[in-house]
Design a protein around this motif. Structure first.
Motif, mmCIF file in Angstrom:
data_model
loop_
_atom_site.group_PDB
_atom_site.id
_atom_site.type_symbol
_atom_site.label_atom_id
_atom_site.label_comp_id
_atom_site.label_asym_id
_atom_site.label_seq_id
_atom_site.Cartn_x
_atom_site.Cartn_y
_atom_site.Cartn_z
ATOM 1 N N TYR A 31 0.972 0.641 4.097
ATOM 2 C CA TYR A 31 1.996 0.032 3.457
ATOM 3 C C TYR A 31 2.488 0.848 2.313
ATOM 4 O O TYR A 31 1.485 1.059 1.606
ATOM 5 N N ASP A 33 5.452 0.958 -0.924
ATOM 6 C CA ASP A 33 6.491 0.508 -1.684
ATOM 7 C C ASP A 33 6.790 1.086 -3.088
ATOM 8 O O ASP A 33 5.840 1.801 -3.590
ATOM 9 N N HIS A 56 4.677 -6.684 -5.722
ATOM 10 C CA HIS A 56 5.880 -6.530 -4.878
ATOM 11 C C HIS A 56 5.607 -6.290 -3.584
ATOM 12 O O HIS A 56 6.398 -6.720 -2.644
ATOM 13 N N LEU A 57 4.587 -5.391 -3.270
ATOM 14 C CA LEU A 57 4.217 -4.557 -2.035
ATOM 15 C C LEU A 57 3.724 -6.064 -1.395
ATOM 16 O O LEU A 57 3.673 -5.922 -0.344
ATOM 17 N N THR A 59 4.230 -8.848 -1.124
ATOM 18 C CA THR A 59 5.496 -10.054 -0.492
ATOM 19 C C THR A 59 5.659 -9.227 0.908
ATOM 20 O O THR A 59 6.469 -10.128 1.605
ATOM 21 N N LYS A 60 5.394 -8.064 1.421
ATOM 22 C CA LYS A 60 5.758 -7.270 2.404
ATOM 23 C C LYS A 60 4.551 -7.546 3.435
ATOM 24 O O LYS A 60 4.736 -7.026 4.716
ATOM 25 N N ASP A 62 1.371 -9.590 5.600
ATOM 26 C CA ASP A 62 0.893 -10.851 6.125
ATOM 27 C C ASP A 62 -0.600 -10.691 5.550
ATOM 28 O O ASP A 62 -1.195 -9.882 5.889
#
Length: 169
Positions: A31, A33, A56-57, A59-60, A62
Motif C-alpha cells: 500500500y 500513500d 492517513h494510509l 484509512t485505506k 482493511d
C-alpha cells in the motif's frame, strides 16, 4: 503489516506491506500513500511527523485481518512508558492491534522496555519494543523473520520501497 515513511520536498511517502507469516520471504500486498505539507521534525516528538502519515494510509486498508503492525522506530521512549511513534499508533488504534517497534539505533533513555537482538552473523543489534504483545514474543517474531542479515529481508525491502517515488503523485 509493516509501515515506513520517507520524507522529501515537504512530502512524505508512506508504504505499508503485508505478509502472511513472520518467516515469509515475500510481500503479500503493498500500500502506498503520499502526504503533502508534512510537519517538520521535532526532537523527541517524531510521532507528530510520522503518525499522521501512517494514519492517513491506514484509512485505506482493511485492518480486520491484521494481527500485528511493525514500525521503524520505538514504541516507548523510556522505562516510564513515555510513548514513541509505536505507542501513539497503538493508542490511536484503540489498543486493538499490537505494535512492534524495530529500531536500527539504540535509544539511551530506555533500558527495560526494549530488547536488543542479533540476527544472522551481525554483531550489531537491532532494538525491539512493543505494545499489546509481550516484549519477549515480539523479539522472537522479529528474530524469526526471513533473511540472514541484521535487518529482516521484508523490512529492508520496505525501506527500499519508501524511497521510490510513487508515479501517482
Amino acid at each position: 503489516m509493516a509501515f515506513d515513511t520517507f520524507y522529501y520536498d515537504n512530502r512524505a511517502q508512506t508504504i505499508c506491506i503485508s505478509f502472511e507469516q513472520w518467516e515469509s520471504e515475500n510481500i503479500l500486498t503493498t500500500y502506498v500513500d503520499t502526504v503533502s505539507d508534512v510537519e517538520d521534525y521535532s526532537s523527541g516528538e517524531f510521532y507528530k511527523r510520522e503518525l499522521p502519515c501512517i494514519l492517513h494510509l491506514i484509512t485505506k486498508i482493511d485492518l480486520s485481518f491484521v494481527r500485528f503492525i511493525v514500525i521503524d522506530g520505538f514504541v516507548y521512549l523510556d522505562d516510564n512508558n513515555r510513548l514513541g511513534l509505536g505507542g501513539h499508533l497503538y493508542h490511536s488504534l484503540e489498543k486493538k492491534i499490537p505494535v512492534i517497534g524495530v529500531a536500527k539505533t539504540n535509544f539511551a533513555a530506555i533500558q527495560e522496555n526494549k530488547k536488543s537482538i542479533l540476527r544472522g552473523e551481525s554483531r550489531k543489534p537491532i532494538f525491539v519494543t512493543s505494545a499489546g504483545v509481550n516484549l519477549e514474543d515480539a523479539s522472537k517474531y522479529i528474530k524469526s523473520m526471513h533473511g540472514k542479515f541484521r535487518i529482516p529481508k521484508l523490512l529492508k525491502e520496505l525501506d527500499t520501497l519508501t524511497k521510490i517515488r510513487s508515479p501517482y503523485e
